[in-house]
Design a protein around this motif. Structure first.
Motif, PDB file in Angstrom:
ATOM      1  N   HIS B 135       0.835  -1.214   0.000  1.00  0.00           N
ATOM      2  CA  HIS B 135       0.000   0.000   0.000  1.00  0.00           C
ATOM      3  C   HIS B 135       0.866   1.260   0.000  1.00  0.00           C
ATOM      4  CE1 HIS B 135      -4.052  -1.773   0.884  1.00  0.00           C
ATOM      5  NE2 HIS B 135      -3.282  -2.782   1.264  1.00  0.00           N
ATOM      6  N   TRP B 138       3.820   5.384   4.861  1.00  0.00           N
ATOM      7  CA  TRP B 138       2.785   6.097   5.639  1.00  0.00           C
ATOM      8  C   TRP B 138       2.121   7.206   4.814  1.00  0.00           C
ATOM      9  CZ3 TRP B 138       1.533   5.716  11.089  1.00  0.00           C
ATOM     10  CH2 TRP B 138       0.674   6.721  11.544  1.00  0.00           C
ATOM     11  N   TRP B 141      -0.283   5.929   1.845  1.00  0.00           N
ATOM     12  CA  TRP B 141      -1.664   5.496   2.114  1.00  0.00           C
ATOM     13  C   TRP B 141      -2.450   6.539   2.902  1.00  0.00           C
ATOM     14  CZ3 TRP B 141      -2.861   5.026   7.234  1.00  0.00           C
ATOM     15  CH2 TRP B 141      -1.843   4.712   8.141  1.00  0.00           C
ATOM     16  N   ASN B 145      -2.880   7.851  -1.529  1.00  0.00           N
ATOM     17  CA  ASN B 145      -3.822   6.799  -1.937  1.00  0.00           C
ATOM     18  C   ASN B 145      -5.179   6.964  -1.256  1.00  0.00           C
ATOM     19  OD1 ASN B 145      -1.961   5.714  -3.672  1.00  0.00           O
ATOM     20  ND2 ASN B 145      -1.143   4.265  -2.176  1.00  0.00           N
ATOM     21  N   LEU B 146      -5.178   7.562  -0.056  1.00  0.00           N
ATOM     22  CA  LEU B 146      -6.463   7.887   0.601  1.00  0.00           C
ATOM     23  C   LEU B 146      -7.236   8.872  -0.272  1.00  0.00           C
ATOM     24  CD1 LEU B 146      -8.482   8.134   2.974  1.00  0.00           C
ATOM     25  CD2 LEU B 146      -6.985   9.867   3.953  1.00  0.00           C
ATOM     26  N   ARG B 149      -8.716   7.277  -3.257  1.00  0.00           N
ATOM     27  CA  ARG B 149      -9.946   6.533  -2.945  1.00  0.00           C
ATOM     28  C   ARG B 149     -11.151   7.478  -2.891  1.00  0.00           C
ATOM     29  NH1 ARG B 149      -8.645   1.674   1.412  1.00  0.00           N
ATOM     30  NH2 ARG B 149      -7.540   0.367  -0.089  1.00  0.00           N
ATOM     31  N   PHE B 150     -10.948   8.669  -2.294  1.00  0.00           N
ATOM     32  CA  PHE B 150     -12.037   9.655  -2.263  1.00  0.00           C
ATOM     33  C   PHE B 150     -12.456  10.020  -3.691  1.00  0.00           C
ATOM     34  CE2 PHE B 150     -11.103  10.668   2.226  1.00  0.00           C
ATOM     35  CZ  PHE B 150     -12.378  10.931   2.702  1.00  0.00           C
ATOM     36  N   ARG B 153     -13.962   6.632  -5.412  1.00  0.00           N
ATOM     37  CA  ARG B 153     -15.183   6.053  -4.826  1.00  0.00           C
ATOM     38  C   ARG B 153     -16.265   7.100  -4.574  1.00  0.00           C
ATOM     39  NH1 ARG B 153     -12.588   2.845   0.357  1.00  0.00           N
ATOM     40  NH2 ARG B 153     -11.379   1.278  -0.759  1.00  0.00           N
TER      41      ARG B 153
END
Lengths: 139, 477
Positions: B135, B138, B141, B145-146, B149-150, B153
């Motif tokens: 992933h 620190w 992700w 990558n967080l 995802r927002f 998704r």
């Protein structure tokens, strides 16, 4: 070896080359020996655990978060961040002032309900491995 | 898997066709191949963000949009190719002085073997790191990558990524990397860890290739191989790439921008296009991380300072015009993002700012931290400062007259960028020790390939040392 190079040139080049090789070997050995015990190296595990909540939560909005660990140390901070990572695009905030609250009781799964009750939260669903969905009746 | 490859290949092709619109400087084809990878990724990230802004459901058509862009670029190239062919004879007759060439000489096979061995070790370390941290590290992700995802998704709610309820995830950071990851997922139709990993690998490879090919064209293959040893042999560079940190993409854009200005110094005929491309690369640095904005300011000031001293203020203004032109599109994107989506940057919190600025102990602490970190930089077995000093002592210093303005610009830009980093630490409202401990190595990494470019431009190339020795011997006879 390039015979055109002077001895000084060769010293300059091959000192750097030898140290780069040595550093590369040490770095490879260090990478291989790196511990994988922390939350950061088990992200897939936490991602799957928190991910079980995705179907139970709305597709957007804000939910709270409650853990059995005191907030602030490296591990508990990492776990809270990982909850957010798994549950995006739902926003997860580290307090219980929301109608729905994510419960992370991995370290004290047996006492999850008593911890939740202590904060005035009602259990909604137990998703296993210490992961709970809670409701705040006051919100 | 095929969609992942497609999502990584398309930006490269877009970059290649975009660069082909500008007349290529002879000897820089390999350099352009690596430059195309990063510029193409920058263009595709910008396109994805624009699609999000214009109308969110449209973003699923990102592949169609990019194929259309590819076709448009191909058509434009065909048009220019025909036009150029018609005017080829005229150009041939016109006075075109040859460009200053790098010293000729075959690469030493021993040096080639050393570089190959270091590359193999670095690739193995990269893969081991990826397998342990699929992933990413620190920041990958928890930030990049967080955010991806927002974006992927979130549907109509993608703007929730920028709420300051999760200010720890730095929602004010620009979107080059998250946009690229989400864009790859759109291609694939699902989330995959391979997207972030592939982008990390692509930028790492492109940055290393860019330094190699820039130095090969400017200073000869042996100097280029030594420069590559110094970069690829830096474990922090490899682990940061494998960690999917945005520091490697910003490394790439800073290096690309400065290398293009050096090439421009040797090729005044392509002054406009090369300086505009340098501006574009600097703009993409600002679209990658907030530190990129500091670099943008530094490169403009450095170019203006260099040429106003040499040619006067009016000429310096003219020299800066193409740079500013290239900067404009990505900077507009950053400006829109900062003004309409991002919460304020926490670093410049006003409360206590004067107190922090007037505290001399903070300056001492920052200076000491920079010194100590420089000595132990990069995870080398021995400090790379000493190794580079030995190399410099053995080969000597020689800056070609044609490179002097560019070397001055690069030196000033890097000095201003590093001074800016230090100033940010002085004013940071965060705990100073914690802030420095968690970021200084990666800040230094952002300028490391560019510092190597500057260093190996200043140090005599091995071929040049041999040539100078032969000349001296001839004279003595």
């Amino acid at each position: 070896m390039n015979s055109d190079f002077t001895l000084r040139t060769k010293i300059g080049i091959y000192t750097l080359a030898a140290m780069a090789l040595l550093t590369g070997l040490i770095a490879l050995k260090d990478e291989g020996g790196r511990s994988s015990a922390s939350a950061e190296s088990n992200i897939g595990f936490f991602d799957e655990r928190f991910g079980r909540l995705a179907d139970k939560l709305p597709s957007s909005g804000v939910v709270g978060y409650l853990s059995d660990q005191p907030f602030g140390d490296h591990q508990s901070t990492a776990e809270y961040y990982l909850a957010q990572y798994a549950l995006a695009p739902v926003v997860v905030i580290s307090n219980t002032d929301r109608r729905l609250v994510v419960g992370n009781f991995i370290h004290a799964a047996g006492s999850a309900q008593s911890i939740a009750a202590g904060r005035g939260l009602d259990p909604v669903a137990d998703l296993g491995d210490g992961i709970w969905l809670l409701r705040n009746p006051g919100q | 898997m095929i969609f992942l490859w497609q999502s990584l290949l398309i930006p490269w092709l877009i970059g290649l066709l975009f660069l082909a619109l500008f007349e290529e400087a002879p000897g820089y084809r390999a350099f352009n191949c690596f430059l195309a990878a990063g510029l193409g990724l920058g263009i595709c990230s910008s396109a994805y963000f624009l699609l999000l802004v214009v109308r969110a459901p449209w973003r699923h058509g990102i592949a169609l949009i990019e194929y259309a862009l590819l076709a448009a670029l191909a058509a434009a190239n065909l048009y220019w190719w025909r036009k150029r062919r018609r005017s080829e004879d005229k150009l041939r007759d016109s006075h075109n002085p040859p460009l200053p060439a790098a010293p000729a000489g075959k690469p030493s096979w021993m040096l080639l073997l050393s570089v190959a061995a270091v590359v193999v070790l670095a690739a193995a370390a990269f893969l081991v790191h990826l397998s342990k941290y699929p992933h990413g590290g620190w920041d990958a992700w928890a930030i990049w990558n967080l955010r991806a995802r927002f974006l992927f998704r979130g549907g109509q709610h993608w703007r929730d990524a920028f709420t300051d309820l999760i200010s720890w995830s730095h929602p004010d950071y620009p979107l080059l990397v998250p946009g690229l990851v989400a864009r790859c997922w759109e291609y694939m139709g699902r989330e995959s860890l391979l997207a972030g990993q592939g982008i990390g690998a692509m930028f790492t490879l492109a940055a290393a290739g860019l330094l190699l090919t820039a130095l090969a064209a400017l200073r000869g293959w042996n100097q280029a191989l030594v420069g590559s040893l110094a970069l690829v042999g830096t474990p922090l560079f490899i682990s940061s790439g494998a960690s999917q940190y945005a520091d490697v993409p910003i490394c790439f854009f800073v290096l690309a921008s400065l290398a293009l200005l050096v090439i421009e110094g040797r090729d005044p005929r392509r002054h406009w296009s090369l300086a505009a491309l340098a501006g574009l690369a600097a703009g993409f640095a600002a679209w990658t991380k907030n530190e990129g904005l500091l670099f943008v300011l530094a490169i403009v000031v450095a170019r203006f300072a260099t040429f106003s001293r040499r040619e006067g203020i009016k000429s310096a203004g003219k020299r800066c015009a193409p740079l500013l032109l290239g900067l404009t599109p990505p900077l507009l994107l950053v400006l829109y993002f900062k003004l309409s989506l991002a919460p304020p940057t926490d670093i410049f919190a006003a409360s206590g700012l004067a107190q922090r600025l007037l505290d001399p102990s903070r300056y001492g602490f920052v200076a000491a931290s920079f010194f100590l970190q420089t000595v132990s930089f990069g995870g080398w077995f021995i400090t790379p400062v000493l190794l580079l000093a030995i190399y410099g002592f053995c080969l000597g210093v020689k800056v070609d007259a044609v490179d002097r303005p560019a070397v001055s610009t690069v030196g000033i830009a890097l000095a201003l960028t590093i001074a800016g980093y230090a100033a940010i630490y002085v004013v940071t409202p965060l705990d100073l020790g914690f802030h420095i401990a968690t970021s200084i190595d990666r800040l230094q990494l952002q300028v490391w390939p560019s510092l190597l470019l500057l260093y190996f431009l200043v140090i005599r190339a091995p071929e040049r040392v041999s040539m100078d020795r032969k000349k001296r011997k001839k004279k003595a006879r």
